[in-house]
Design an enzyme around this catalytic site. Structure first.
Site, short mmCIF file in Angstrom:
data_model
loop_
_atom_site.label_atom_id
_atom_site.label_comp_id
_atom_site.label_asym_id
_atom_site.label_seq_id
_atom_site.Cartn_x
_atom_site.Cartn_y
_atom_site.Cartn_z
N LYS A 186 0.82 -1.22 0.00
CA LYS A 186 0.00 0.00 0.00
C LYS A 186 0.85 1.26 0.00
O LYS A 186 0.53 2.24 -0.66
CB LYS A 186 -0.96 0.00 1.20
CG LYS A 186 -2.05 -1.03 1.03
CD LYS A 186 -3.12 -0.90 2.08
CE LYS A 186 -4.20 -1.96 1.79
NZ LYS A 186 -5.29 -1.93 2.75
N LYS A 230 -10.59 -3.34 -3.53
CA LYS A 230 -11.22 -2.05 -3.86
C LYS A 230 -10.21 -1.07 -4.43
O LYS A 230 -10.56 -0.25 -5.26
CB LYS A 230 -11.93 -1.46 -2.64
CG LYS A 230 -11.01 -1.04 -1.52
CD LYS A 230 -11.77 -0.17 -0.53
CE LYS A 230 -10.82 0.48 0.46
NZ LYS A 230 -10.27 -0.47 1.45
N LYS A 266 -5.86 -10.59 -6.38
CA LYS A 266 -7.11 -10.64 -5.61
C LYS A 266 -8.02 -9.47 -5.97
O LYS A 266 -7.55 -8.39 -6.32
CB LYS A 266 -6.80 -10.66 -4.11
CG LYS A 266 -6.38 -9.33 -3.52
CD LYS A 266 -6.61 -9.27 -2.01
CE LYS A 266 -6.49 -7.82 -1.55
NZ LYS A 266 -6.95 -7.53 -0.24
#
Ligand code: AQP
Length: 332
Positions: free
Chosen positions: A112, A198, A195
């Protein structure tokens, strides 16, 4: 009854299919057999910038979706993380028990922060897994129902629980992950090697549960498969088809082997049509139930108030014991 604890972020817009099949579906099942604590993790949400009005709305939306998915406030404790201040309090204790290198090895943070740029990632994002440790340990949870992407964080939780217990005496239950093999990782419909997520998925590869059902059906029908024609589960060689089989099997309750037999000699079009139909059948009532809960904010807030009260009773006891073990003077 053994205890389970899990949380979900108040995401803008909607939960996605990965959230539901990987986690929330198990939460619903486990409330029947376990002492279940489930929360909307708004403290985690602020690790990235949030608009206050949107965060408030998204938190209610998350609660409404959890109820629409089948959580029953009479069977589980449903609450909002920031309503229980002990999360932040135990989070600090756990921060002081975690090695900097240990936290640096968390792959979710690496992914991230790389996406956001190292300078923009917050310290909160860095210590997010440690707050998650506190979330779990506060409730003395035996099991944590999550998707595969959370496994490393549960490992960290186990390590810190054992470290604290070793240093200060038995205080925390060491939890185990509860990850169902079949639905541990739902993949992006356009890129079945990654995967469904969002933030990482393309809009076409991500199924948001509150999207217009027609749009959802369209996304399923344009899912990436392969150049072969056989409908068979093979996660490595046929990731796209396998992902569709997993989705259909879970939504319909038919084992994958039965589906393989059913589609023998049939083309991918037939499979996609049935997955799309199963999705529409699932999301249509889900959408209307979510809307009903949103239309009744008083009921929603009273469910949350009761949930927070039950959660605080447990969390306060664990925190008091933790503080005492560590040598903090009791507040008179
Ligand atoms: N693709 C997935 N397959 C199976 N389980 C999944 N989960 C998430 N994606 C999948 C599980 O959903 C629960 C809630 O996760 P969260 O609160 O992290 O929700 P999110 O932030 O909306 O999930 P994303 O999409 O994974 O977020 P980003 O884009 O930030 O990476 C967890 O139990 C998780 O394992």
């Amino acid at each position: 009854r053994p205890r389970v604890l899990s949380g979900i972020q108040p995401t803008a817009g909607s939960f996605h299919l990965g959230n539901y099949l990987g986690a929330v579906r198990q939460w619903v099942a486990l409330q029947e057999s376990h002492d279940a604590f489930y929360m909307v993790v708004d403290l985690h949400a602020i690790t990235v910038p949030q608009d206050p009005a949107e965060l408030r709305a998204n938190t209610r939306l998350a609660v409404a979706q959890l109820l629409a998915a089948g959580l029953d406030p009479d069977r589980c404790t449903l609450f909002v993380q920031s309503h229980v201040p002990e999360h932040a309090q135990l989070g600090w204790v756990m921060n002081c028990l975690t090695g900097f290198g240990e936290a640096s090895r968390m792959t979710q943070f690496k992914d991230k922060s790389a996406k956001q740029g190292a300078d923009r990632a917050t310290v909160g994002l860095f210590t997010y897994p440690v707050l998650q440790v506190a979330d779990i340990l506060l409730y003395q949870a035996n099991q944590v129902p999550v998707g595969e992407d959370q496994r490393q964080h549960i490992e960290l939780t186990r390590d810190l629980a054992e470290r604290f217990n070793g240093r200060y005496g038995q205080t925390f239950t060491v939890p185990a992950p509860y990850i169902l093999k079949e639905t541990a990782k739902i993949f992006d419909l356009q890129d079945p090697a990654v995967k469904m997520s969002k933030s990482a998925s393309t809009p076409k590869g991500l199924i948001n549960l509150l999207d217009d059902p027609k749009a959802t059906a369209k996304k399923v029908k344009s899912a990436v498969t392969d150049t072969d024609t056989v409908i068979r589960f093979d996660a490595e060689k046929k990731p796209g088809v396998s992902n569709l089989l997993t989705i259909l099997s879970t939504l319909s309750g038919s084992p994958v082997e039965d589906l393989e037999r059913r589609y023998e000699g049939k083309g991918y079009g037939a499979l996609k049509t049935d997955v799309a139909e199963a999705m529409v059948e699932f999301v249509t009532p889900f959408r209307s139930r979510t809307q009903e809960y949103l239309d009744d904010p008083e009921t929603l807030d009273s469910i949350l108030a009761k949930g927070a009260e039950k959660a605080r009773a447990v969390a306060a006891e664990t925190l008091a014991q933790t503080y005492d073990r560590m040598g903090f003077l009791p507040a008179k």
